[in-house]
Scaffold this motif. Structure first.
Motif, PDB file in Angstrom:
ATOM      1  N   THR A 191     -19.268  -6.884   4.757  1.00 59.02           N
ATOM      2  CA  THR A 191     -19.289  -5.497   4.297  1.00 59.02           C
ATOM      3  C   THR A 191     -20.310  -5.315   3.184  1.00 59.02           C
ATOM      4  O   THR A 191     -21.107  -4.366   3.188  1.00 59.02           O
ATOM      5  CB  THR A 191     -17.896  -5.077   3.791  1.00 59.02           C
ATOM      6  N   ASN A 204      -6.694  -0.169   6.635  1.00 60.74           N
ATOM      7  CA  ASN A 204      -7.296   0.706   5.624  1.00 60.74           C
ATOM      8  C   ASN A 204      -8.818   0.639   5.619  1.00 60.74           C
ATOM      9  O   ASN A 204      -9.489   1.609   5.250  1.00 60.74           O
ATOM     10  CB  ASN A 204      -6.766   0.345   4.231  1.00 60.74           C
ATOM     11  N   LEU A 205      -9.376  -0.497   6.032  1.00 61.83           N
ATOM     12  CA  LEU A 205     -10.833  -0.664   6.043  1.00 61.83           C
ATOM     13  C   LEU A 205     -11.510   0.107   7.170  1.00 61.83           C
ATOM     14  O   LEU A 205     -12.666   0.510   7.044  1.00 61.83           O
ATOM     15  CB  LEU A 205     -11.189  -2.148   6.199  1.00 61.83           C
ATOM     16  N   CYS A 206     -10.800   0.302   8.271  1.00 62.14           N
ATOM     17  CA  CYS A 206     -11.428   0.815   9.487  1.00 62.14           C
ATOM     18  C   CYS A 206     -11.576   2.338   9.461  1.00 62.14           C
ATOM     19  O   CYS A 206     -10.597   3.071   9.288  1.00 62.14           O
ATOM     20  CB  CYS A 206     -10.615   0.405  10.708  1.00 62.14           C
ATOM     21  N   ALA A 236     -15.210  -9.119   3.732  1.00 57.20           N
ATOM     22  CA  ALA A 236     -15.727  -8.612   2.456  1.00 57.20           C
ATOM     23  C   ALA A 236     -17.202  -8.968   2.271  1.00 57.20           C
ATOM     24  O   ALA A 236     -18.006  -8.140   1.820  1.00 57.20           O
ATOM     25  CB  ALA A 236     -14.905  -9.162   1.299  1.00 57.20           C
ATOM     26  N   LYS A 260     -10.439 -12.115   5.925  1.00 56.59           N
ATOM     27  CA  LYS A 260     -10.702 -10.971   5.047  1.00 56.59           C
ATOM     28  C   LYS A 260     -11.782 -11.285   4.017  1.00 56.59           C
ATOM     29  O   LYS A 260     -12.536 -10.400   3.611  1.00 56.59           O
ATOM     30  CB  LYS A 260      -9.401 -10.509   4.394  1.00 56.59           C
ATOM     31  N   GLU A 261     -11.887 -12.546   3.620  1.00 57.53           N
ATOM     32  CA  GLU A 261     -12.998 -12.938   2.742  1.00 57.53           C
ATOM     33  C   GLU A 261     -14.332 -12.749   3.460  1.00 57.53           C
ATOM     34  O   GLU A 261     -15.307 -12.250   2.882  1.00 57.53           O
ATOM     35  CB  GLU A 261     -12.833 -14.399   2.303  1.00 57.53           C
ATOM     36  N   LYS A 285      -6.523 -14.868   5.263  1.00 60.44           N
ATOM     37  CA  LYS A 285      -7.197 -14.877   3.960  1.00 60.44           C
ATOM     38  C   LYS A 285      -8.698 -15.119   4.150  1.00 60.44           C
ATOM     39  O   LYS A 285      -9.534 -14.399   3.597  1.00 60.44           O
ATOM     40  CB  LYS A 285      -6.596 -15.938   3.058  1.00 60.44           C
ATOM     41  N   ASP A 314      -2.177  -5.867  10.018  1.00 61.42           N
ATOM     42  CA  ASP A 314      -2.580  -6.143   8.639  1.00 61.42           C
ATOM     43  C   ASP A 314      -3.028  -4.831   8.008  1.00 61.42           C
ATOM     44  O   ASP A 314      -4.045  -4.260   8.405  1.00 61.42           O
ATOM     45  CB  ASP A 314      -3.720  -7.167   8.620  1.00 61.42           C
ATOM     46  N   GLN A 315      -2.266  -4.362   7.023  1.00 63.65           N
ATOM     47  CA  GLN A 315      -2.531  -3.044   6.451  1.00 63.65           C
ATOM     48  C   GLN A 315      -3.884  -2.969   5.761  1.00 63.65           C
ATOM     49  O   GLN A 315      -4.537  -1.916   5.772  1.00 63.65           O
ATOM     50  CB  GLN A 315      -1.422  -2.671   5.458  1.00 63.65           C
ATOM     51  N   GLU A 316      -4.338  -4.063   5.167  1.00 61.46           N
ATOM     52  CA  GLU A 316      -5.648  -4.046   4.513  1.00 61.46           C
ATOM     53  C   GLU A 316      -6.762  -3.782   5.519  1.00 61.46           C
ATOM     54  O   GLU A 316      -7.717  -3.042   5.227  1.00 61.46           O
ATOM     55  CB  GLU A 316      -5.893  -5.369   3.780  1.00 61.46           C
ATOM     56  N   ILE A 317      -6.651  -4.375   6.690  1.00 59.75           N
ATOM     57  CA  ILE A 317      -7.660  -4.154   7.719  1.00 59.75           C
ATOM     58  C   ILE A 317      -7.552  -2.738   8.268  1.00 59.75           C
ATOM     59  O   ILE A 317      -8.569  -2.072   8.509  1.00 59.75           O
ATOM     60  CB  ILE A 317      -7.534  -5.208   8.840  1.00 59.75           C
TER      61      ILE A 317
END
Length: 199
Positions: free
Chosen positions: A82, A128-130, A79, A75-76, A72, A123-126
């Protein structure tokens, strides 16, 4: 003519501990003009955290799973970086491209964010970011040899890894990770056994 490529490029680099991924990320951070690195290792929970799970084989804390990390918070921080990198004003540094018969074009480099860690692609969120994804593979003996000579906490209390941990937890989890990563589209595999990069 000047072309500003200001879109943030996000690169994910994963692989086993001691595979060389951190050295690659550190090298890129030094040579690229606007580059920041997020290291998953910085988000491990403390050893006494209730988030940890223990291995069936040997009752070791399993440091190779997502629950060992404060994802958590990681990823904060991703963000925030980014957002900050995306707001950077165009760099004054540029590269000139010249083609016969055409005017020269100056290209200013994009900001780059590198996300690095042993299991970031779980981690799917990561994932998706790459924009670019790389996984550094390594063989058993090379990985074991590098781990045996590694200083795990150079600024801390000289924590040492239990000699049985590699065979009981680290290597089986790495093999499991490789199989999972092979199912993720768009990942480029690199071989750590071919060459090494020193930071």
């Amino acid at each position: 003519f000047v072309f500003d490529r200001m879109k943030l490029l996000t690169i994910g680099i994963s692989g086993a501990s001691c595979s060389g991924k951190t050295s690659v990320a550190s090298m890129l951070e030094k040579i690229l003009p606007r580059c920041s690195v997020i290291n998953q290792d910085n988000y491990y929970y403390e050893e006494d955290s209730s988030h940890h799970v223990r291995s069936i084989n040997g009752n070791f804390i399993n440091w190779e799973v997502l629950s060992a990390f404060n994802m958590k918070k990681m990823k904060e921080d991703i963000a925030v970086l980014t957002k900050n990198l995306s707001k950077l004003t165009p760099s004054h540094e540029s590269t000139s491209l010249k083609y016969p018969g055409f005017k020269s074009i100056e290209i200013r480099p994009s900001p780059v964010l590198i996300i690095e860690g042993i299991i970031i692609f779980k981690d799917q969120e990561i994932v998706n970011l790459c924009d670019r994804k790389y996984f550094v593979e390594i063989d058993h003996d090379t990985c074991q040899s590098r781990r045996q000579t590694r200083v795990w906490d150079p600024e801390g209390d000289n924590w040492k890894e239990n000699p049985e941990y590699f065979e009981a937890v680290a290597w089986p989890e790495y093999l499991n990770c490789v199989e999972e990563v092979k199912q993720v589209p768009g990942i480029n595999f690199l071989d750590s056994n071919v060459s090494s990069i020193e930071a």
